[in-house]
Scaffold this motif. Structure first.
Motif, PDB file in Angstrom:
ATOM      1  N   GLY A   1      -1.054  10.446  -6.439  1.00  0.00           N
ATOM      2  CA  GLY A   1      -0.806  10.134  -7.842  1.00  0.00           C
ATOM      3  C   GLY A   1      -0.267  11.345  -8.587  1.00  0.00           C
ATOM      4  O   GLY A   1       0.653  11.226  -9.407  1.00  0.00           O
ATOM      5  N   SER A   2      -0.812  12.519  -8.295  1.00  0.00           N
ATOM      6  CA  SER A   2      -0.350  13.737  -8.963  1.00  0.00           C
ATOM      7  C   SER A   2       1.092  14.058  -8.600  1.00  0.00           C
ATOM      8  O   SER A   2       1.865  14.511  -9.447  1.00  0.00           O
ATOM      9  CB  SER A   2      -1.211  14.949  -8.584  1.00  0.00           C
ATOM     10  N   VAL A   3       1.449  13.827  -7.331  1.00  0.00           N
ATOM     11  CA  VAL A   3       2.831  14.056  -6.911  1.00  0.00           C
ATOM     12  C   VAL A   3       3.771  13.151  -7.718  1.00  0.00           C
ATOM     13  O   VAL A   3       4.809  13.592  -8.218  1.00  0.00           O
ATOM     14  CB  VAL A   3       3.003  13.788  -5.396  1.00  0.00           C
ATOM     15  N   ALA A   4       3.374  11.893  -7.873  1.00  0.00           N
ATOM     16  CA  ALA A   4       4.195  10.940  -8.624  1.00  0.00           C
ATOM     17  C   ALA A   4       4.342  11.381 -10.083  1.00  0.00           C
ATOM     18  O   ALA A   4       5.444  11.398 -10.633  1.00  0.00           O
ATOM     19  CB  ALA A   4       3.571   9.545  -8.558  1.00  0.00           C
ATOM     20  N   VAL A   5       3.233  11.766 -10.700  1.00  0.00           N
ATOM     21  CA  VAL A   5       3.266  12.196 -12.101  1.00  0.00           C
ATOM     22  C   VAL A   5       4.156  13.424 -12.257  1.00  0.00           C
ATOM     23  O   VAL A   5       4.973  13.506 -13.184  1.00  0.00           O
ATOM     24  CB  VAL A   5       1.835  12.496 -12.610  1.00  0.00           C
TER      25      VAL A   5
ATOM     26  N   GLY B   1       9.431   9.171  -8.359  1.00  0.00           N
ATOM     27  CA  GLY B   1       8.071   9.123  -8.915  1.00  0.00           C
ATOM     28  C   GLY B   1       7.649   7.706  -9.267  1.00  0.00           C
ATOM     29  O   GLY B   1       6.503   7.316  -9.038  1.00  0.00           O
ATOM     30  N   ILE B   2       8.604   6.924  -9.800  1.00  0.00           N
ATOM     31  CA  ILE B   2       8.316   5.520 -10.109  1.00  0.00           C
ATOM     32  C   ILE B   2       8.028   4.752  -8.812  1.00  0.00           C
ATOM     33  O   ILE B   2       7.083   3.961  -8.739  1.00  0.00           O
ATOM     34  CB  ILE B   2       9.511   4.868 -10.863  1.00  0.00           C
ATOM     35  N   GLY B   3       8.831   5.000  -7.773  1.00  0.00           N
ATOM     36  CA  GLY B   3       8.623   4.330  -6.486  1.00  0.00           C
ATOM     37  C   GLY B   3       7.265   4.651  -5.894  1.00  0.00           C
ATOM     38  O   GLY B   3       6.556   3.765  -5.418  1.00  0.00           O
ATOM     39  N   ILE B   4       6.878   5.927  -5.965  1.00  0.00           N
ATOM     40  CA  ILE B   4       5.567   6.340  -5.444  1.00  0.00           C
ATOM     41  C   ILE B   4       4.448   5.694  -6.259  1.00  0.00           C
ATOM     42  O   ILE B   4       3.449   5.233  -5.715  1.00  0.00           O
ATOM     43  CB  ILE B   4       5.442   7.880  -5.450  1.00  0.00           C
ATOM     44  N   SER B   5       4.649   5.613  -7.583  1.00  0.00           N
ATOM     45  CA  SER B   5       3.636   4.974  -8.433  1.00  0.00           C
ATOM     46  C   SER B   5       3.492   3.492  -8.109  1.00  0.00           C
ATOM     47  O   SER B   5       2.369   2.977  -8.030  1.00  0.00           O
ATOM     48  CB  SER B   5       4.014   5.102  -9.910  1.00  0.00           C
TER      49      SER B   5
ATOM     50  N   GLY C   1       1.588   3.219  -5.016  1.00  0.00           N
ATOM     51  CA  GLY C   1       0.170   3.479  -5.275  1.00  0.00           C
ATOM     52  C   GLY C   1      -0.531   2.280  -5.880  1.00  0.00           C
ATOM     53  O   GLY C   1      -1.640   1.932  -5.487  1.00  0.00           O
ATOM     54  N   MET C   2       0.142   1.625  -6.826  1.00  0.00           N
ATOM     55  CA  MET C   2      -0.464   0.454  -7.463  1.00  0.00           C
ATOM     56  C   MET C   2      -0.587  -0.704  -6.495  1.00  0.00           C
ATOM     57  O   MET C   2      -1.619  -1.384  -6.453  1.00  0.00           O
ATOM     58  CB  MET C   2       0.350   0.055  -8.688  1.00  0.00           C
ATOM     59  N   SER C   3       0.469  -0.937  -5.695  1.00  0.00           N
ATOM     60  CA  SER C   3       0.401  -2.013  -4.702  1.00  0.00           C
ATOM     61  C   SER C   3      -0.665  -1.707  -3.670  1.00  0.00           C
ATOM     62  O   SER C   3      -1.395  -2.597  -3.234  1.00  0.00           O
ATOM     63  CB  SER C   3       1.735  -2.184  -3.965  1.00  0.00           C
TER      64      SER C   3
ATOM     65  N   LEU D   1      -3.795  -4.085  -2.888  1.00  0.00           N
ATOM     66  CA  LEU D   1      -4.008  -4.693  -1.575  1.00  0.00           C
ATOM     67  C   LEU D   1      -5.194  -4.074  -0.839  1.00  0.00           C
ATOM     68  O   LEU D   1      -6.080  -4.778  -0.363  1.00  0.00           O
ATOM     69  CB  LEU D   1      -2.748  -4.543  -0.714  1.00  0.00           C
ATOM     70  N   HIS D   2      -5.202  -2.757  -0.756  1.00  0.00           N
ATOM     71  CA  HIS D   2      -6.198  -2.090   0.073  1.00  0.00           C
ATOM     72  C   HIS D   2      -7.577  -2.067  -0.584  1.00  0.00           C
ATOM     73  O   HIS D   2      -8.588  -2.346   0.048  1.00  0.00           O
ATOM     74  CB  HIS D   2      -5.740  -0.661   0.390  1.00  0.00           C
ATOM     75  N   ASP D   3      -7.606  -1.739  -1.863  1.00  0.00           N
ATOM     76  CA  ASP D   3      -8.907  -1.554  -2.505  1.00  0.00           C
ATOM     77  C   ASP D   3      -9.463  -2.841  -3.120  1.00  0.00           C
ATOM     78  O   ASP D   3     -10.662  -3.093  -3.057  1.00  0.00           O
ATOM     79  CB  ASP D   3      -8.821  -0.441  -3.551  1.00  0.00           C
ATOM     80  N   MET D   4      -8.566  -3.649  -3.714  1.00  0.00           N
ATOM     81  CA  MET D   4      -9.064  -4.854  -4.356  1.00  0.00           C
ATOM     82  C   MET D   4      -9.125  -6.049  -3.419  1.00  0.00           C
ATOM     83  O   MET D   4     -10.106  -6.780  -3.392  1.00  0.00           O
ATOM     84  CB  MET D   4      -8.212  -5.174  -5.590  1.00  0.00           C
ATOM     85  N   LEU D   5      -8.050  -6.259  -2.639  1.00  0.00           N
ATOM     86  CA  LEU D   5      -7.988  -7.459  -1.801  1.00  0.00           C
ATOM     87  C   LEU D   5      -8.716  -7.276  -0.472  1.00  0.00           C
ATOM     88  O   LEU D   5      -9.481  -8.133  -0.050  1.00  0.00           O
ATOM     89  CB  LEU D   5      -6.515  -7.802  -1.552  1.00  0.00           C
ATOM     90  N   ILE D   6      -8.484  -6.146   0.195  1.00  0.00           N
ATOM     91  CA  ILE D   6      -9.042  -5.968   1.534  1.00  0.00           C
ATOM     92  C   ILE D   6     -10.497  -5.486   1.467  1.00  0.00           C
ATOM     93  O   ILE D   6     -11.391  -6.089   2.042  1.00  0.00           O
ATOM     94  CB  ILE D   6      -8.173  -5.003   2.379  1.00  0.00           C
ATOM     95  N   HIS D   7     -10.738  -4.394   0.737  1.00  0.00           N
ATOM     96  CA  HIS D   7     -12.114  -3.875   0.702  1.00  0.00           C
ATOM     97  C   HIS D   7     -12.933  -4.444  -0.442  1.00  0.00           C
ATOM     98  O   HIS D   7     -14.134  -4.220  -0.516  1.00  0.00           O
ATOM     99  CB  HIS D   7     -12.096  -2.348   0.627  1.00  0.00           C
TER     100      HIS D   7
END
Ligand SMILES: [Zn+2]
Ligand SMILES: [Zn+2]
Length: 147
Positions: free
Chosen positions: A57-61, A78-82, A85-87, A91-97
């Motif tokens: 996230g810091s790299v993107a900012v 930076g927008i692409g990395i953000s 990160g959101m996707s 997917l990983h934190d909300m949907l999978i875990h």
């Protein structure tokens, strides 16, 4: 305009590749001490492993900050990395875990495939012998219905 979309896509794709590489060779290597908090149950809502998200996230900012004056390639990377990160978080934190329990397990299609692939990654809580280190790009076999 084309380069804006282009660099956004490059930023996104780069993150999947860098993420796969870092996950496979560093997190399941010398940085296992941090990453293992994601493979082994820890108390509380946060894991030390979240530091990696913070780092990306810091790299993107930073890139957005450096490129914003001219909206140059750094801004769009930076927008692409953000977006990645959101996707990833979705997917990983909300949907999978299911760190927040808003969504049910996906039953079919692309999401069910990456769900299975990431579960295969979590089949072990050890540093070695894990499979499937990417999130969005995973082997075809996880998309077969029979598995
Ligand atoms: Zn892992
Ligand atoms: Zn995971």
């Amino acid at each position: 305009m084309m380069s804006a979309i282009g660099f956004t896509l490059v930023g996104f794709a780069l993150m999947e590749f860098a993420g796969w590489f870092i996950h496979k060779y560093l997190m399941h290597g010398p940085l296992w001490g941090i990453h293992k908090t994601h493979h082994q149950h820890t108390e509380g809502p946060f894991e030390w492993n979240d530091l990696f998200s913070l780092l990306f996230g810091s790299v993107a900012v930073l890139l957005i900050f450096l490129g914003v004056a001219e909206f140059d390639y750094r801004f769009w990377l930076g927008i692409g990395i953000s977006l990645y990160g959101m996707s990833y978080f979705f997917l990983h934190d909300m949907l999978i875990h299911r760190r927040v329990k808003w969504f049910k397990r996906p039953k079919k299609g692309y999401l069910a495939g990456i769900f299975k692939a990431h579960q295969a990654h979590h089949a072990t809580n050890k540093r070695d012998g894990s499979v499937s280190f990417g999130l969005f790009v995973v082997p075809k076999r996880y998309f077969k219905r029979s598995e």
